[in-house]
Design an enzyme around this catalytic site. Structure first.
Site, PDB file in Angstrom:
ATOM      1  N   ASN A  17       0.772  -1.151   0.135  1.00  0.00           N
ATOM      2  CA  ASN A  17      -0.021  -0.103  -0.094  1.00  0.00           C
ATOM      3  C   ASN A  17       0.774   1.257   0.123  1.00  0.00           C
ATOM      4  O   ASN A  17       2.036   1.117   0.372  1.00  0.00           O
ATOM      5  CB  ASN A  17      -0.814  -0.052   1.167  1.00  0.00           C
ATOM      6  CG  ASN A  17      -0.172   0.502   2.617  1.00  0.00           C
ATOM      7  OD1 ASN A  17       0.821  -0.195   2.829  1.00  0.00           O
ATOM      8  ND2 ASN A  17      -0.954   1.347   3.118  1.00  0.00           N
ATOM      9  N   HIS A  28       5.087   5.673  -6.379  1.00  0.00           N
ATOM     10  CA  HIS A  28       5.195   4.538  -5.881  1.00  0.00           C
ATOM     11  C   HIS A  28       6.519   4.353  -5.114  1.00  0.00           C
ATOM     12  O   HIS A  28       7.421   4.836  -5.786  1.00  0.00           O
ATOM     13  CB  HIS A  28       5.002   3.382  -6.475  1.00  0.00           C
ATOM     14  CG  HIS A  28       3.467   3.247  -7.135  1.00  0.00           C
ATOM     15  ND1 HIS A  28       2.750   2.493  -6.438  1.00  0.00           N
ATOM     16  CD2 HIS A  28       3.069   3.795  -7.997  1.00  0.00           C
ATOM     17  CE1 HIS A  28       1.398   2.488  -7.028  1.00  0.00           C
ATOM     18  NE2 HIS A  28       1.589   3.211  -8.019  1.00  0.00           N
TER      19      HIS A  28
END
Length: 167
Positions: A17, A28
């Site tokens: 996550n 990310h």
């Protein structure tokens, strides 16, 4: 945080996550101590080390990136099993739609809970999603001391070799 996905994917990498820093940056694996981007390069998936802000370049290498759970948190252990299971369901739908050759889940515990597979080990899995094969990788977080950089790089290299991508 946006996924980086395309319809002709060799590997869809899937983190656990977004961390709070990744969520704030919109990229990310944005925390400086995270080893995802260095390992991706060292294992031969990319010709140079990409910065998190360059995540869209993954598509040019046949790679994509997403997460099991969309909700950001400071630590993965703040997520509930229910969130992981629901994330696994959503991820299964995404993989069925995008049809990557490989789904690489970065974090064995997340994989075990999301896919209800308590016996899963790092490496290729027996389970598939349609024709998509699954590989569980170690979590590249700097907190994962069980996997030093060289050992983690070897596991990413095993996946790269299995995909047929040049190194």
């Amino acid at each position: 945080m946006p996924d980086v996905v395309a319809e002709d994917l060799r590997v869809l990498f899937c983190g656990i996550n977004p961390g709070l820093m990744s969520e704030a940056a919109g990229h990310h694996f944005a925390r400086p101590g995270n080893r995802f981007w260095p390992v991706l390069h060292l294992s031969g998936f990319t010709p140079r080390r990409l910065e998190p802000s360059e995540q869209d370049e993954l598509l040019s290498y046949g790679l994509g990136i997403t997460n099991v759970v969309a909700r950001p948190s400071a630590r993965a252990d703040e997520l509930s099993d229910e969130e992981f299971r629901e994330g696994g369901r959503i991820l299964t739908e995404k993989v069925a739609r995008l049809r990557p050759r490989w789904l690489a889940v970065v974090g064995i515990t997340a994989y075990r809970v999301a896919f209800d597979d308590k016996r899963a080990r790092i490496g290729p899995q027996d389970r598939t999603i349609g024709a998509t094969r699954i590989w569980a990788l170690p979590n590249p977080s700097g907190l994962n001391a069980h996997w030093p950089l060289p050992k983690m790089t070897e596991e990413f290299e095993r996946l790269r070799a299995a995909t047929g991508l040049p190194g």
